[in-house]
Every structure is written in C-alpha cells, then in structure tokens.
Design a protein around this motif. Sequence first.
Motif, PDB file in Angstrom:
ATOM      1  N   ASP A 103     -14.484 -16.586 -26.106  1.00 24.05           N
ATOM      2  CA  ASP A 103     -15.554 -15.961 -25.241  1.00 24.05           C
ATOM      3  C   ASP A 103     -15.168 -14.648 -24.914  1.00 24.05           C
ATOM      4  O   ASP A 103     -15.702 -13.540 -25.105  1.00 24.05           O
ATOM      5  CB  ASP A 103     -15.774 -16.717 -24.170  1.00 24.05           C
ATOM      6  N   ARG A 104     -13.867 -14.540 -24.290  1.00 24.24           N
ATOM      7  CA  ARG A 104     -13.266 -13.327 -23.781  1.00 24.24           C
ATOM      8  C   ARG A 104     -13.035 -12.351 -24.919  1.00 24.24           C
ATOM      9  O   ARG A 104     -13.469 -11.116 -24.915  1.00 24.24           O
ATOM     10  CB  ARG A 104     -12.142 -13.510 -23.142  1.00 24.24           C
ATOM     11  N   LEU A 105     -12.642 -12.722 -26.273  1.00 22.19           N
ATOM     12  CA  LEU A 105     -12.557 -11.874 -27.281  1.00 22.19           C
ATOM     13  C   LEU A 105     -13.639 -11.258 -27.808  1.00 22.19           C
ATOM     14  O   LEU A 105     -13.792  -9.949 -28.015  1.00 22.19           O
ATOM     15  CB  LEU A 105     -11.826 -12.846 -28.569  1.00 22.19           C
ATOM     16  N   THR A 106     -14.682 -12.103 -27.835  1.00 26.55           N
ATOM     17  CA  THR A 106     -15.978 -11.544 -28.195  1.00 26.55           C
ATOM     18  C   THR A 106     -16.533 -10.581 -27.171  1.00 26.55           C
ATOM     19  O   THR A 106     -17.044  -9.596 -27.759  1.00 26.55           O
ATOM     20  CB  THR A 106     -17.078 -12.776 -28.262  1.00 26.55           C
ATOM     21  N   ASN A 107     -16.144 -10.793 -26.163  1.00 29.06           N
ATOM     22  CA  ASN A 107     -16.775  -9.669 -24.950  1.00 29.06           C
ATOM     23  C   ASN A 107     -15.922  -8.346 -25.220  1.00 29.06           C
ATOM     24  O   ASN A 107     -16.534  -7.271 -25.229  1.00 29.06           O
ATOM     25  CB  ASN A 107     -16.703 -10.158 -23.697  1.00 29.06           C
ATOM     26  N   VAL A 108     -14.654  -8.703 -25.468  1.00 26.22           N
ATOM     27  CA  VAL A 108     -13.895  -7.369 -25.573  1.00 26.22           C
ATOM     28  C   VAL A 108     -14.329  -6.737 -26.780  1.00 26.22           C
ATOM     29  O   VAL A 108     -14.386  -5.299 -27.121  1.00 26.22           O
ATOM     30  CB  VAL A 108     -12.388  -7.678 -25.728  1.00 26.22           C
ATOM     31  N   ILE A 109     -14.418  -7.354 -28.044  1.00 22.89           N
ATOM     32  CA  ILE A 109     -14.982  -6.529 -29.183  1.00 22.89           C
ATOM     33  C   ILE A 109     -16.219  -6.027 -28.868  1.00 22.89           C
ATOM     34  O   ILE A 109     -16.518  -4.842 -29.491  1.00 22.89           O
ATOM     35  CB  ILE A 109     -15.205  -7.799 -30.441  1.00 22.89           C
ATOM     36  N   SER A 110     -17.170  -6.601 -28.304  1.00 21.28           N
ATOM     37  CA  SER A 110     -18.571  -5.703 -27.921  1.00 21.28           C
ATOM     38  C   SER A 110     -18.233  -4.506 -26.988  1.00 21.28           C
ATOM     39  O   SER A 110     -18.885  -3.613 -27.267  1.00 21.28           O
ATOM     40  CB  SER A 110     -19.209  -6.756 -27.213  1.00 21.28           C
ATOM     41  N   GLU A 111     -17.155  -4.554 -26.326  1.00 20.98           N
ATOM     42  CA  GLU A 111     -16.717  -3.286 -25.312  1.00 20.98           C
ATOM     43  C   GLU A 111     -16.285  -2.453 -26.290  1.00 20.98           C
ATOM     44  O   GLU A 111     -16.280  -1.255 -25.888  1.00 20.98           O
ATOM     45  CB  GLU A 111     -15.875  -3.783 -24.212  1.00 20.98           C
ATOM     46  N   GLU A 112     -15.772  -2.739 -27.446  1.00 22.51           N
ATOM     47  CA  GLU A 112     -15.068  -1.786 -27.955  1.00 22.51           C
ATOM     48  C   GLU A 112     -15.882  -0.830 -28.969  1.00 22.51           C
ATOM     49  O   GLU A 112     -15.453   0.018 -29.575  1.00 22.51           O
ATOM     50  CB  GLU A 112     -14.011  -2.318 -29.039  1.00 22.51           C
ATOM     51  N   ASN A 113     -17.018  -0.969 -29.046  1.00 23.82           N
ATOM     52  CA  ASN A 113     -18.436  -0.458 -29.752  1.00 23.82           C
ATOM     53  C   ASN A 113     -18.022   0.005 -31.142  1.00 23.82           C
ATOM     54  O   ASN A 113     -18.001   1.250 -31.398  1.00 23.82           O
ATOM     55  CB  ASN A 113     -18.380   1.054 -28.866  1.00 23.82           C
ATOM     56  N   TYR A 114     -17.665  -0.817 -31.811  1.00 17.96           N
ATOM     57  CA  TYR A 114     -17.638  -0.617 -33.297  1.00 17.96           C
ATOM     58  C   TYR A 114     -18.925  -0.186 -33.945  1.00 17.96           C
ATOM     59  O   TYR A 114     -19.996  -0.828 -33.688  1.00 17.96           O
ATOM     60  CB  TYR A 114     -17.035  -1.905 -34.283  1.00 17.96           C
TER      61      TYR A 114
END
Length: 217
Positions: free
Chosen positions: A147-158
């Motif tokens: 879950d946390r990994l997914t949130n971080v990926i979203s925050e990285e704005n690819y």
Amino acid sequence: MEKAAFITGSSTGIGRAISELLLSKKYRVFGYSRTNSIKHPNFVFTQIDLSNIEETKKIIFPKIDSEEVLLINNAARIGDIVPLNSKKEIDIINDYNLNIISPTLLCSKFINSFKSKKKILLNISSGAANSSVACWGTYCASKAALDRLTNVISEENYSKLTAFSIHPGVVNTKMQEIIRRSDSNVFPLLHKFTSYYSNNELEQPDTIALKILRIIQ
C-alpha cells in the motif's frame, strides 16, 4: 491498437478471473505464474516462481504496439499460519520476496519500459494491510508495504501513470482454503474464517474481476 495487460498469479483465483475477463475485452494478456491452464490466442504465459528474486530480475516486458498498458501485481502468499517465532527463515524470506520485493521490481520495470504510454498500475493488497492478525505477520507487513509503495509511486508523478492499491475483501480462493486448514490452537481467528465459508459469505473471484475492470475503465 490493442491494449495489453501484465498479470502475476494468473493461474488461479483473482489473477485467473481478471485474466480471462480482460481477454474477453480484447486485451492481450501476459500471465506470470508457476502453472497455467488458460488457453487463448491472445494469452502469453511465462512460467516463473516470483518468490525467486533472480527469476523476477530476468523479466523483460516486451515492446508492444498498445495504446494502454496495465500491470496487475496479484501474486501473493500468506505462508504458514503460525506465530512468527515458529516460521522457518526460508518461508519468511519467500513471503517477502513474493509479496513485496517482486512487485516493487516489476513496478520499476513497468514504469521504465513504457514511459510514453498510458499506464495503469494495480497492486492487489488486502485488508490485512490495515489490521494486525496473529500468525499473519509477514502477510500483514508485506501488504502494508505494498500500500505504501503504491502511494509513493503516485506521489512521484510519473508521466501518464495512474496507480491504485486494491483491497478485494474476503474472496473464495486457495488462500482461504489454506486459512481454513490452519491449527485452531495457534490461529485464534480460525472460526471466523470457517464461518465465512460455511455461511456462503465469500466473494467470488469473477465478481472481484468485474470490480477491478470498472476501476481500470
């Protein structure tokens, strides 16, 4: 132009259900699992043990002419349902390898492989990510990490990437069979999970697949 989906754990349960559903929607589906029984001209199977990190590292996503690409990290294991101090070291390692390390590697490969395309990333998590369940130490911890990994990926704005982490609920899969076979002397919630089954309260994989499709759409 076709749409392409890469799905781990495609052999059974939710993974197989969503693979078959996407095939019916004209996706080209690439399945990654240890076994396979799907036969379809648009299904490409790779036999792999995703708890073996050396195997995961060798995965190369193919170059495809698709307007949209989708990665579903679905493969997971609950492992032996015993207190942490009774769990074998190799099982602890394999639980984490399959549940969080391989998905992390695949997320990175996916983002880098399809930089210019519309990308959807779906990580199949669990309510166990938010709950501490005795004898599920590695499962709860790895799903919380996913879950946390997914949130971080979203925050990285690819560019052109949308990422979701999904909690499907209590689903009628082989994992539930493993839970029901656990020892009531060490797993205090056994009765709760046998009740789900006996009272016909388990969601069916096909139902979850339809819900996932709505999210994708």
